[in-house]
Scaffold this motif. Structure first.
Motif, PDB file in Angstrom:
ATOM      1  N   ASN A 102       1.122  -1.235   0.211  1.00  0.00           N
ATOM      2  CA  ASN A 102      -0.300  -0.215   0.039  1.00  0.00           C
ATOM      3  C   ASN A 102       0.707   1.321  -0.321  1.00  0.00           C
ATOM      4  O   ASN A 102       0.817   2.362   0.680  1.00  0.00           O
ATOM      5  N   SER A 103       2.296   1.498  -1.035  1.00  0.00           N
ATOM      6  CA  SER A 103       2.916   2.814  -0.953  1.00  0.00           C
ATOM      7  C   SER A 103       2.488   3.070  -2.371  1.00  0.00           C
ATOM      8  O   SER A 103       3.127   2.475  -3.394  1.00  0.00           O
ATOM      9  N   TYR A 104       1.680   4.351  -2.384  1.00  0.00           N
ATOM     10  CA  TYR A 104       1.454   4.606  -3.649  1.00  0.00           C
ATOM     11  C   TYR A 104       1.930   6.217  -3.554  1.00  0.00           C
ATOM     12  O   TYR A 104       1.806   6.698  -2.829  1.00  0.00           O
ATOM     13  N   HIS A 105       1.771   7.063  -5.271  1.00  0.00           N
ATOM     14  CA  HIS A 105       1.420   7.723  -5.010  1.00  0.00           C
ATOM     15  C   HIS A 105       0.168   8.379  -5.944  1.00  0.00           C
ATOM     16  O   HIS A 105      -0.308   7.158  -6.631  1.00  0.00           O
ATOM     17  N   ALA A 106      -0.071   9.415  -5.882  1.00  0.00           N
ATOM     18  CA  ALA A 106      -1.237  10.599  -6.948  1.00  0.00           C
ATOM     19  C   ALA A 106      -0.680  11.032  -7.871  1.00  0.00           C
ATOM     20  O   ALA A 106      -2.371  10.967  -8.587  1.00  0.00           O
ATOM     21  N   LEU A 107       0.290  10.533  -8.651  1.00  0.00           N
ATOM     22  CA  LEU A 107       0.515  11.284  -9.815  1.00  0.00           C
ATOM     23  C   LEU A 107      -0.493  10.907 -10.959  1.00  0.00           C
ATOM     24  O   LEU A 107      -1.364  11.640 -12.263  1.00  0.00           O
ATOM     25  N   PRO A 108      -0.883   9.506 -11.006  1.00  0.00           N
ATOM     26  CA  PRO A 108      -1.567   9.439 -12.470  1.00  0.00           C
ATOM     27  C   PRO A 108      -3.121  10.834 -12.236  1.00  0.00           C
ATOM     28  O   PRO A 108      -3.571  11.315 -13.434  1.00  0.00           O
ATOM     29  N   GLN A 109      -3.804  10.539 -11.141  1.00  0.00           N
ATOM     30  CA  GLN A 109      -4.787  11.348 -10.886  1.00  0.00           C
ATOM     31  C   GLN A 109      -4.356  12.668 -11.247  1.00  0.00           C
ATOM     32  O   GLN A 109      -5.273  13.905 -11.334  1.00  0.00           O
ATOM     33  N   PHE A 158      -3.786  11.628 -26.365  1.00  0.00           N
ATOM     34  CA  PHE A 158      -3.122  11.494 -25.092  1.00  0.00           C
ATOM     35  C   PHE A 158      -4.295  11.092 -24.644  1.00  0.00           C
ATOM     36  O   PHE A 158      -5.126  10.684 -24.261  1.00  0.00           O
ATOM     37  N   GLY A 159      -3.539   9.654 -24.670  1.00  0.00           N
ATOM     38  CA  GLY A 159      -4.765   8.280 -23.782  1.00  0.00           C
ATOM     39  C   GLY A 159      -5.370   7.602 -25.022  1.00  0.00           C
ATOM     40  O   GLY A 159      -4.993   8.098 -27.092  1.00  0.00           O
ATOM     41  N   ASP A 160      -6.203   7.848 -25.543  1.00  0.00           N
ATOM     42  CA  ASP A 160      -7.385   7.593 -26.213  1.00  0.00           C
ATOM     43  C   ASP A 160      -8.174   8.682 -27.202  1.00  0.00           C
ATOM     44  O   ASP A 160      -9.207   8.831 -28.157  1.00  0.00           O
ATOM     45  N   TYR A 161      -7.823  10.039 -26.501  1.00  0.00           N
ATOM     46  CA  TYR A 161      -8.430  11.232 -27.553  1.00  0.00           C
ATOM     47  C   TYR A 161      -7.210  11.800 -28.044  1.00  0.00           C
ATOM     48  O   TYR A 161      -6.158  11.886 -27.406  1.00  0.00           O
ATOM     49  N   PRO A 186       2.067  17.466 -18.969  1.00  0.00           N
ATOM     50  CA  PRO A 186       2.930  17.205 -18.450  1.00  0.00           C
ATOM     51  C   PRO A 186       2.804  15.503 -19.744  1.00  0.00           C
ATOM     52  O   PRO A 186       1.505  14.739 -19.447  1.00  0.00           O
ATOM     53  N   ARG A 187       3.813  15.268 -20.207  1.00  0.00           N
ATOM     54  CA  ARG A 187       4.241  13.493 -20.482  1.00  0.00           C
ATOM     55  C   ARG A 187       4.425  12.888 -19.344  1.00  0.00           C
ATOM     56  O   ARG A 187       4.438  11.732 -18.796  1.00  0.00           O
ATOM     57  N   LYS A 188       5.664  13.561 -18.776  1.00  0.00           N
ATOM     58  CA  LYS A 188       6.004  13.010 -17.585  1.00  0.00           C
ATOM     59  C   LYS A 188       6.097  12.089 -16.369  1.00  0.00           C
ATOM     60  O   LYS A 188       4.939  13.320 -15.725  1.00  0.00           O
ATOM     61  N   TYR A 189       5.397  10.434 -16.409  1.00  0.00           N
ATOM     62  CA  TYR A 189       4.995  10.195 -14.546  1.00  0.00           C
ATOM     63  C   TYR A 189       3.539  10.397 -15.141  1.00  0.00           C
ATOM     64  O   TYR A 189       2.616  10.373 -14.622  1.00  0.00           O
ATOM     65  N   ALA A 190       2.809  10.625 -16.481  1.00  0.00           N
ATOM     66  CA  ALA A 190       1.305  11.046 -16.783  1.00  0.00           C
ATOM     67  C   ALA A 190       1.852   9.432 -17.569  1.00  0.00           C
ATOM     68  O   ALA A 190       1.013   9.148 -19.016  1.00  0.00           O
ATOM     69  N   ALA A 191       1.325   8.212 -16.507  1.00  0.00           N
ATOM     70  CA  ALA A 191       0.871   7.373 -17.191  1.00  0.00           C
ATOM     71  C   ALA A 191      -0.477   6.578 -17.306  1.00  0.00           C
ATOM     72  O   ALA A 191      -0.982   6.387 -16.521  1.00  0.00           O
ATOM     73  N   MET A 192      -0.954   7.105 -18.767  1.00  0.00           N
ATOM     74  CA  MET A 192      -1.864   6.521 -18.539  1.00  0.00           C
ATOM     75  C   MET A 192      -2.749   5.388 -18.671  1.00  0.00           C
ATOM     76  O   MET A 192      -4.017   5.046 -18.153  1.00  0.00           O
ATOM     77  N   GLU A 193      -1.524   4.196 -18.057  1.00  0.00           N
ATOM     78  CA  GLU A 193      -2.262   3.165 -18.394  1.00  0.00           C
ATOM     79  C   GLU A 193      -2.969   2.890 -16.423  1.00  0.00           C
ATOM     80  O   GLU A 193      -3.392   1.911 -16.035  1.00  0.00           O
TER      81      GLU A 193
END
Length: 570
Positions: free
Chosen positions: A275-282, A343-346, A385-392
């Motif tokens: 349970n060690s997470y960051h919330a960079l995707p959000q 960016f992703g599907d859009y 940003p694209r850096k660290y923006a993990a679309m998956e």
């Protein structure tokens, strides 16, 4: 093993000693009852790695968020970080307080373990003793360097503090004396640490290269050019590190977890297993994929990317105002999302009239949640940003478990180049490291520099500074760079600008560049209010000279210890 780095081990093993090591002031566990064998000593050293980032924040995540405190990025939500960016922070700021306390917690652990390693040497092999001492010295220097960078003079404590009374008598030590100790610790750790580890479970621990990389970084920050150049060159000559072949993949899960990645020198690991997470995707992803669009680049950042001929967008014949993001340094689109990009599907666009956008999966036009008309909380600057923006991770936005890079080889090359330029030793080795960054990857190809391009020291300095701004964009270096270069009072007192949300590209205001090669928007005082065809004024900024170069000593620390004199202006 894609997550064998020591930080993961550290988190797993904290239960055995975190409670006693976290006491403030710099307390210590009972060495007689706990450290009875090499395994326990190893766990104690592991725990010293716990505070690698300034704060434990998983959304406005260090070191990325530091760029949002400078002129190149914007943090949307009101919080401690926005307060610093606006120059409105004081000694009660939570992020500043946590930066101080986490560094001293790390120092306390390092001091304790150095004492344990010395007193319990009979429990260790010579190899273990050297390695563990090298790790503890490296990390103590790491934490002290951070403190000096942010606070200036700080208490220098080299032994475990055993009582509250002792802690309350501690005073601030001069910055120069602390820096001398930092460099001594880095130097000694270089002599003790191995070049590499052969056991996978050990990978991620401090090495010679890591110690030299950080020694070079902070020597550069503190103006010790010879030391910086020598330490950076030691990393280069070691042959251990090389640039990752794809700049665009370096900061995404595929690259971060690639076992062949030799560019990353130190990274902060996370793991869903504990349970060690960051919330960079959000915080980084777009509104179309239910991201929050919180950390975004400024117009100034986008305009700083040169055209492929090496000229800025006000000078290059390759710049087409109708297609302003074409014919530019490839790192622009590898680092950031611009209007019209996928960016992703859009297909991304925040224009007020772009009520629909193309969905590449369905082949249809759908409601565009990144349109400013439909969602005022889309990217305030009109870029992502694209850096660290993990679309998956769009279906688990707060469960980012991929690493964050804290130090990489690309930075070391820039440190070497800048130090050599400041020494006015501009030779072929400087050209070689810069051209490696500009041409040494599959997806980045810029015109190479020649010695003639850097023949003048002042112009060479500006070229290296621009290269640093571009190569390290959105990695947290700009905030420190503009302060140490004496630029902060100029560039951090200007508003953060974003793209216009009305009109065509050709309607956008023209951009000029000042004597430092920085974008200049001389007419922003008369811009029409947003939305208009003028650049959007997203936020006004304030940087107070002779104050904001340093952060305040946290109030709670001064309440505990009145001997800690406050920094000027707070």
């Amino acid at each position: 093993m894609k997550k064998s780095i020591i930080i993961l081990i550290t988190v797993l093993l904290l239960g055995g000693c975190a409670d006693v090591l976290d006491k403030y002031p710099l307390d210590k566990p009972s060495q007689e009852t706990f450290y009875t064998n090499a395994a326990e000593i190893s766990r104690g050293v592991n725990a010293c790695y716990r505070f690698l980032r300034e704060t434990g924040e998983g959304s406005y995540t260090f070191p990325l968020v530091l760029d949002c405190m400078a002129d190149v990025a914007f943090p949307r939500q009101d919080n401690n970080y926005k307060t610093i960016a606006r120059g409105e922070h004081d000694d009660k700021n939570g992020a500043i307080s946590e930066t101080w306390s986490r560094a001293y917690q790390g120092i306390g652990r390092c001091n304790t373990m150095l004492k344990v390693i010395d007193e319990k040497a009979s429990l260790l092999t010579d190899e273990q003793s050297r390695q563990y001492r090298g790790e503890a010295l490296f990390l103590r220097a790491f934490y002290y360097a951070r403190l000096v960078l942010h606070f200036g003079d700080v208490p220098l404590v080299l032994e475990p503090v055993t009582s509250t009374t002792e802690a309350m008598e501690i005073t601030r030590t001069s910055k120069d004396q602390v820096i001398t100790q930092v460099m001594a610790d880095f130097t000694e750790s270089v002599g003790l640490l191995p070049l590499q580890y052969t056991v996978s479970a050990e990978i991620g621990r401090a090495t010679k290269g890591m110690a030299n990389a950080y020694k070079a970084r902070y020597a550069l920050y503190f103006g010790q050019w010879n030391v910086a150049a020598e330490a950076a060159n030691a990393v280069i000559q070691s042959g251990v590190y090389q640039l990752y072949p794809r700049y665009g993949a370096l900061f995404l899960p595929d690259g971060l977890w690639d076992s062949s990645n030799k560019e990353v020198i130190l990274k902060q690991e996370f793991s869903g297993a504990i349970n060690s997470y960051h919330a960079l995707p959000q915080y980084l992803l777009s509104r179309n994929v239910v991201g929050w669009a919180c950390l975004v680049p400024s117009q100034s950042m986008l305009d700083s990317y040169l055209c492929t001929d090496g000229k800025n967008i006000s000078e290059s014949p390759l710049f087409n105002k109708n297609a302003p993001f074409e014919n530019r340094d490839p790192r622009l689109k590898l680092s950031f999302v611009t209007p019209g990009d996928r960016f992703g599907d859009y297909r991304f666009d925040g224009h007020v009239d772009s009520l629909t956008c193309y969905n590449y999966v369905t082949g249809t036009y759908v409601t565009n949640n990144d349109c400013y008309t439909l969602n005022q909380y889309t990217s305030y600057t009109g870029y992502y940003p694209r850096k660290y923006a993990a679309m998956e991770y769009r279906s688990r936005l707060t469960q980012g478990d991929y690493p964050i890079i804290l130090c990489r080889y690309g930075e070391v090359l820039l440190t070497y180049a800048e130090a050599k330029v400041e020494l006015n030793q501009i030779d072929q080795s400087v050209i070689d490291v810069l051209n490696l960054l500009r041409q040494g990857r599959e997806d980045v190809k810029m015109l190479p520099f020649t010695l003639n391009d850097l023949s003048d020291q002042h112009q060479a300095r500006l070229k290296v500074r621009n290269e640093r701004k571009i190569e390290l964009a959105f990695e947290g270096f700009r905030y420190t760079d503009v302060r140490r270069w004496g630029w902060a009072e100029r560039y951090c007192n200007r508003p953060i600008l974003g793209r216009p949300f009305k009109g065509a590209f050709a309607d956008w205001p023209n951009v000029s560049f000042d004597e430092n090669g920085e974008p200049e928007y001389s007419g922003y005082q008369s811009y029409e209010p947003h939305p208009s065809t003028d650049y959007r004024i997203v936020e006004n900024r304030l940087f107070t000279g002779n104050r904001d170069e340093l952060w305040p000593i946290p109030e709670r620390e001064r309440n505990l210890n009145p001997n800690l004199v406050q920094n000027p202006g707070y």
